[in-house]
Design a protein around this motif. Structure first.
Motif, PDB file in Angstrom:
ATOM      1  N   ASN A 546       0.834  -1.194   0.000  1.00  0.00           N
ATOM      2  CA  ASN A 546       0.000   0.000   0.000  1.00  0.00           C
ATOM      3  C   ASN A 546       0.872   1.249   0.000  1.00  0.00           C
ATOM      4  N   GLY A 547       0.497   2.192  -0.846  1.00  0.00           N
ATOM      5  CA  GLY A 547       1.244   3.445  -0.932  1.00  0.00           C
ATOM      6  C   GLY A 547       2.338   3.424  -1.976  1.00  0.00           C
ATOM      7  N   LYS A 548       2.710   2.254  -2.448  1.00  0.00           N
ATOM      8  CA  LYS A 548       3.738   2.165  -3.475  1.00  0.00           C
ATOM      9  C   LYS A 548       3.104   2.256  -4.852  1.00  0.00           C
ATOM     10  N   LYS A 549       3.803   2.889  -5.788  1.00  0.00           N
ATOM     11  CA  LYS A 549       3.304   3.007  -7.153  1.00  0.00           C
ATOM     12  C   LYS A 549       4.048   2.038  -8.071  1.00  0.00           C
ATOM     13  N   TYR A 550       3.310   1.502  -9.025  1.00  0.00           N
ATOM     14  CA  TYR A 550       3.839   0.475  -9.913  1.00  0.00           C
ATOM     15  C   TYR A 550       3.607   0.851 -11.373  1.00  0.00           C
ATOM     16  N   PRO A 551       4.450   0.337 -12.283  1.00  0.00           N
ATOM     17  CA  PRO A 551       4.139   0.488 -13.712  1.00  0.00           C
ATOM     18  C   PRO A 551       2.899  -0.347 -14.045  1.00  0.00           C
ATOM     19  N   MET A 552       2.249  -0.029 -15.142  1.00  0.00           N
ATOM     20  CA  MET A 552       1.001  -0.734 -15.485  1.00  0.00           C
ATOM     21  C   MET A 552       0.931  -1.006 -16.987  1.00  0.00           C
ATOM     22  N   VAL A 553       0.406  -2.181 -17.320  1.00  0.00           N
ATOM     23  CA  VAL A 553       0.106  -2.542 -18.707  1.00  0.00           C
ATOM     24  C   VAL A 553      -1.407  -2.677 -18.845  1.00  0.00           C
ATOM     25  N   PRO A 575      -0.336 -17.820 -27.481  1.00  0.00           N
ATOM     26  CA  PRO A 575      -0.452 -17.545 -28.916  1.00  0.00           C
ATOM     27  C   PRO A 575      -0.366 -16.074 -29.287  1.00  0.00           C
ATOM     28  N   MET A 576      -0.433 -15.171 -28.282  1.00  0.00           N
ATOM     29  CA  MET A 576      -0.373 -13.746 -28.570  1.00  0.00           C
ATOM     30  C   MET A 576       0.752 -13.047 -27.811  1.00  0.00           C
ATOM     31  N   GLY A 577       1.584 -13.829 -27.112  1.00  0.00           N
ATOM     32  CA  GLY A 577       2.758 -13.258 -26.470  1.00  0.00           C
ATOM     33  C   GLY A 577       2.485 -12.497 -25.195  1.00  0.00           C
ATOM     34  N   PHE A 578       1.270 -12.619 -24.639  1.00  0.00           N
ATOM     35  CA  PHE A 578       0.938 -11.851 -23.443  1.00  0.00           C
ATOM     36  C   PHE A 578       0.069 -12.672 -22.509  1.00  0.00           C
ATOM     37  N   THR A 579       0.515 -12.792 -21.260  1.00  0.00           N
ATOM     38  CA  THR A 579      -0.263 -13.414 -20.195  1.00  0.00           C
ATOM     39  C   THR A 579      -0.190 -12.499 -18.983  1.00  0.00           C
ATOM     40  N   PRO A 580      -1.331 -12.014 -18.459  1.00  0.00           N
ATOM     41  CA  PRO A 580      -1.295 -11.051 -17.352  1.00  0.00           C
ATOM     42  C   PRO A 580      -0.461 -11.500 -16.155  1.00  0.00           C
ATOM     43  N   SER A 581      -0.489 -12.800 -15.828  1.00  0.00           N
ATOM     44  CA  SER A 581       0.251 -13.258 -14.646  1.00  0.00           C
ATOM     45  C   SER A 581       1.760 -13.094 -14.804  1.00  0.00           C
ATOM     46  N   ASN A 582       2.263 -13.113 -16.034  1.00  0.00           N
ATOM     47  CA  ASN A 582       3.686 -12.852 -16.241  1.00  0.00           C
ATOM     48  C   ASN A 582       4.063 -11.461 -15.736  1.00  0.00           C
ATOM     49  N   TYR A 583       3.080 -10.590 -15.718  1.00  0.00           N
ATOM     50  CA  TYR A 583       3.333  -9.195 -15.362  1.00  0.00           C
ATOM     51  C   TYR A 583       3.011  -8.912 -13.894  1.00  0.00           C
ATOM     52  N   PHE A 584       1.841  -9.386 -13.421  1.00  0.00           N
ATOM     53  CA  PHE A 584       1.550  -9.067 -12.020  1.00  0.00           C
ATOM     54  C   PHE A 584       2.410  -9.884 -11.058  1.00  0.00           C
ATOM     55  N   LEU A 585       3.107 -10.895 -11.549  1.00  0.00           N
ATOM     56  CA  LEU A 585       4.089 -11.595 -10.728  1.00  0.00           C
ATOM     57  C   LEU A 585       5.468 -10.943 -10.815  1.00  0.00           C
ATOM     58  N   ASP A 586       5.567  -9.874 -11.584  1.00  0.00           N
ATOM     59  CA  ASP A 586       6.851  -9.193 -11.769  1.00  0.00           C
ATOM     60  C   ASP A 586       6.716  -7.684 -11.549  1.00  0.00           C
ATOM     61  N   GLY A 587       5.856  -7.325 -10.597  1.00  0.00           N
ATOM     62  CA  GLY A 587       5.817  -5.933 -10.180  1.00  0.00           C
ATOM     63  C   GLY A 587       5.025  -4.993 -11.060  1.00  0.00           C
ATOM     64  N   TYR A 588       4.112  -5.515 -11.870  1.00  0.00           N
ATOM     65  CA  TYR A 588       3.260  -4.679 -12.709  1.00  0.00           C
ATOM     66  C   TYR A 588       1.814  -4.704 -12.209  1.00  0.00           C
ATOM     67  N   LEU A 589       1.125  -3.589 -12.403  1.00  0.00           N
ATOM     68  CA  LEU A 589      -0.328  -3.597 -12.425  1.00  0.00           C
ATOM     69  C   LEU A 589      -0.758  -3.998 -13.827  1.00  0.00           C
ATOM     70  N   VAL A 590      -1.878  -4.719 -13.943  1.00  0.00           N
ATOM     71  CA  VAL A 590      -2.431  -5.060 -15.252  1.00  0.00           C
ATOM     72  C   VAL A 590      -3.908  -4.680 -15.246  1.00  0.00           C
ATOM     73  N   LEU A 591      -4.321  -3.907 -16.237  1.00  0.00           N
ATOM     74  CA  LEU A 591      -5.699  -3.419 -16.323  1.00  0.00           C
ATOM     75  C   LEU A 591      -6.370  -3.962 -17.574  1.00  0.00           C
ATOM     76  N   LEU A 592      -7.551  -4.554 -17.404  1.00  0.00           N
ATOM     77  CA  LEU A 592      -8.369  -5.036 -18.527  1.00  0.00           C
ATOM     78  C   LEU A 592      -9.700  -4.292 -18.498  1.00  0.00           C
ATOM     79  N   PRO A 593      -9.829  -3.165 -19.229  1.00  0.00           N
ATOM     80  CA  PRO A 593     -11.062  -2.371 -19.187  1.00  0.00           C
ATOM     81  C   PRO A 593     -12.104  -2.847 -20.192  1.00  0.00           C
TER      82      PRO A 593
END
Length: 790
Positions: A546-553, A575-593
């Motif tokens: 909490n309070g820390k800011k992260y990069p986001m995809v 098949p598309m080179g992107f899996t959200p868990s690869n990112y949120f397990l490596d310090g990213y926020l991931v947003l799917l709007p």
């Protein structure tokens, strides 16, 4: 227990289990004794509960053979040179060697009886009548090398031991036609009583020599490629029916109306001509529908210019009604009474799907079908299930989902399609309302589960909670159910539940996952600029502070919030080179709007909704506002590329198989369909309900290519050179534009890949390149690029 298991099947009594193993072949397991049997080279197998045996067809370099295993004794019977087999409802096997068709009767120790023998071979396509008395099959006629293949039809009466043969060459009504196997496994179909056979016939097209040129004529009803395939009714396969006892042959499909769909009892058929209203620019052409009696061939027009789209026309389980969606309502045509019934006109809610918001004709929320006795028609609104009395038109809502924003649907996993052997028949399920219905429920927040509705109006919760529930199955003779349950942070597990017992765990996948930190998923809500209330998924990184800011995809593609309870395994092989868990397990926020579209403004709608969702995350104070990336594939790739020409919010972008120039894409001829993309824009995902000539500026305004000069975001783009859906040249055009403008872009063209990446090594390559691109720009890991290439 079986890590390499594929194509798993159980016998009807649950004792026997088969699966395919890449190394061992077909494996037969006795679940009572644990004994196992291996059958190499198996290409097809089928359990028979009537006579308790397993039939296995095998093929190797030297022979084809059928193995029959009597499950009660484990005795094996082997029959050589068998190319094909089919089992009747009474358990009799029909087998074909190509030269002979034989019957094998289990009660006589699988003794063989030859019923047809031909020196020229070609005996194939074995079909049984539902009562098991009649067998029909084809023989290829081999003396017509310059025409389409022609077949004769054999009709065998098991009770009498007699054959009848239909040969088009000696039949006046078919003398100018060939009998065809069009429809593959559905080449032949029986009437309900088995006394008539439906088949397909076609004009004996002369062999066409290759020409040095093609003539594309703007006056034809269809575009060139489609016109070549479907523009001549003479060359379209059509349905006919043969009654061997009388020798009568009737043509159901004709030159005027070649397309046919048989009712469930096969006593009537819908007949129509898809060319009637061409040229037009919807994927499914409208048509005038005629109802034809298959015994007399009398017909009459029942609907003019009716949509033929999937899900808007259907039939009842006994064949007495045709239902269809028209003018915003479900309606039915009573075949006996020859009258139309508006079934939903008095309902207080709309049947028109407001969620999909594509261009084109309004589509319904859907209908699963009819009660098994045909007294009731079942339909859906946005949230609830309605049962409508066909006689009185009185409607009964059996759920109350609207109040709590829960969508109820019948769990179709438990109600299989009635055997549908032909694409020229309605897809039909039967629902016995007296036995109740199992319903699947999904909440607006992504919670889900199952309920049991009973005919007295009771709605009992079996299981419902903040998780994803799917793939329910029922035990044959009890009220026990199993299903899969998962969430964003709990890997899938196999659960059991009954009407009298709460859910219990049977098997937990990935038990080691609990030892590791995982990300979290939460539903966010936001309003777009038009006041539409939308949702999105926000994944927070593992070990979030909490309070820390992260990069986001930000990953974009239409509506995604329904995926909130999906468990996403980290992998480099997507098949598309992107899996959200690869990112949120490596310090990213991931947003799917989620994105809501205004017709005529698909790009600007995406921009509006995505920025509104990003603003909500910014307000949380958890994102590094200068380190936000965006990614999309296919239509999401189009949205990504357009968005970065309209805003500088994103520090990096990745686009896969994207559409870049809406005007050129509208007119491009797609080999995968094959037709131009006009329909895709005017009646589907492109959401431009007009042609470029009606509003050229609108197409330019929502296109990435004309707006390339405004792009400030570094873009990694990729495409497959063999993509039949969106040509790679679209991405190449955008690359050339960015290059000429001095903009930052790396374009990767995969030589032998299509719309998505299939080769595992290249999947890994794309996954790594995508991650490196974002790491470079969003985490400023400069070592991830080598000479500018990720």
């Amino acid at each position: 227990m079986y890590p390499k298991c594929t194509d798993a099947r159980f016998s009807s009594d649950g004792r026997w289990f088969t699966f395919s193993d890449q190394e061992k072949g077909l494996v037969l397991n006795d679940l009572t004794t644990g004994n196992t049997m291996y059958l190499k080279d198996a290409i097809r197998h089928e359990f028979n509960s009537k006579e308790n045996f397993l039939a296995v067809l095998s093929k190797n370099d030297s022979s084809d053979y059928l193995t029959i295993i009597a499950l009660s004794t484990r005795e094996k019977y082997i029959f050589n040179d068998v190319l094909e087999f089919s089992i009747s409802s009474s358990g009799i096997l029909a087998v074909s060697t190509g030269y002979e068709v034989r019957l094998l009767k289990p009660k006589l120790g699988f003794a063989q009886k030859t019923i047809a023998q031909e020196e020229d071979a070609g005996l194939k396509k074995l079909f049984w009548s539902s009562n098991g008395r009649f067998l029909s099959f084809l023989q290829e006629i081999k003396d017509q090398p310059k025409t389409a293949k022609n077949y004769s039809i054999f009709y065998h009466d098991v009770a009498l031991g007699t054959n009848a043969v239909l040969d088009s060459r000696t039949t006046e009504i078919l003398s100018m036609e060939n009998i065809t196997t069009y429809g593959g496994s559905s080449a032949l179909r029986f009437s309900e009583d088995g006394k008539s056979v439906f088949f397909n016939y076609i004009s004996p097209e002369q062999e066409q020599k290759a020409k040095a040129y093609e003539i594309w004529n703007s006056a034809t009803a269809l575009e060139y490629t489609q016109n070549k395939m479907f523009g001549d009714p003479n060359r379209l396969p059509k349905t006919a029916v043969w009654t061997p006892a009388s020798g009568e042959i009737l043509k159901i499909g004709t030159i005027e109306n070649p397309k046919t769909i048989l009712t469930a009892d096969r006593k009537n058929a819908l007949c129509y001509n898809l060319l009637k209203y061409e040229p037009q620019y919807e994927y499914y052409a409208p048509a005038d529908l005629y109802l034809k009696d298959t015994k007399t061939c009398t017909e009459h027009l029942i609907l003019e210019k009716q949509s033929t789209a999937v899900g808007v026309i259907g039939g009842s389980p006994k064949g007495n009604f045709i239902h269809y969606f028209r003018n915003g309502n479900w309606q039915a045509y009573d075949i006996d009474e020859k009258k139309h019934l508006n079934l939903t006109a008095d309902l207080p809610v709309s049947m028109i799907d407001s969620i999909q918001n594509d261009a084109g004709s309004p589509s319904p929320y859907g209908s699963p079908g009819w009660s098994s006795d045909e007294k009731y028609f079942i339909s859906y609104d946005q949230y609830d299930i309605w049962i409508i009395d066909v006689s009185s038109r009185q409607a009964r809502r059996i759920t109350n989902g609207r109040k709590h924003k829960i969508t109820y649907r019948i769990c179709l996993d438990l109600y299989p399609v009635i055997k549908k052997p032909s694409e020229d028949e309605f897809l039909i399920r039967k629902f016995d309302l007296s036995s109740g219905l199992v319903l699947q429920a999904v909440g607006k927040d992504g919670s889900s589960g199952y309920y049991k509705w009973t005919s007295n109006g009771n709605l009992q919760k079996l299981e419902f909670g903040n998780c994803g529930s799917s793939r329910m199955q029922k035990a044959k003779n009890t009220d026990q159910y199993i299903y899969i349950q998962q969430s964003a942070f709990n890997s899938p597990k196999l659960m059991a539940v009954s009407e009298k017992q709460k859910s219990r765990l049977l098997f937990q996948s990935n038990p080691h996952a609990s030892k590791f930190k995982w990300g979290t998923a939460e539903m966010i809500t936001y309003d777009d600029q038009n006041g539409n209330n939308l949702q999105g998924i926000l994944y927070k990184p593992a070990g979030h502070i909490n309070g820390k800011k992260y990069p986001m995809v930000v990953h974009v593609y239409e509506k995604q919030s329904q995926e909130i309870n999906n468990y996403l395994i980290p992998t480099e092989y997507g098949p598309m080179g992107f899996t959200p868990s690869n990112y949120f397990l490596d310090g990213y926020l991931v947003l799917l709007p989620d994105i809501h579209y205004k017709l005529g403004e698909p790009g600007r709608s995406a921009l509006n909704c995505v920025l509104s969702a990003v603003d909500i995350v910014k307000q949380m104070g958890i994102v590094q506002e200068n380190h936000i990336g965006i990614i999309g594939h296919s239509f999401g790739g189009y949205e990504t590329s357009f968005i970065i020409t309209q805003t500088d919010v994103f520090a990096a972008a990745v686009c896969g198989s994207g559409l870049m120039n809406t005007i050129s894409s509208y007119f491009v001829h797609s080999a995968g369909i094959p037709r131009s993309n006009a329909w895709r824009f005017e009646s589907q995902q492109g959401r431009m309900p007009f042609s470029p000539f009606d509003n050229w500026k609108a197409y330019e305004k929502d296109s990435p290519f004309p707006n390339a000069a405004n792009c400030t975001t570094p873009l990694l783009s990729w495409a497959g050179k063999k993509d039949p859906t969106i040509f790679w040249t679209q991405s190449a055009e955008f690359h050339m534009a960015l290059r000429r403008l001095g903009k930052r872009n790396i374009f990767i063209l995969y030589e032998n890949e299509a719309h998505t990446i299939a080769n595992p090594e290249l999947q890994k390559d794309l996954t790594i390149k995508t991650k490196n691109w974002f790491d470079y720009y969003l985490k400023e890991k400069k070592e991830t690029l080598t000479n500018g290439i990720p």
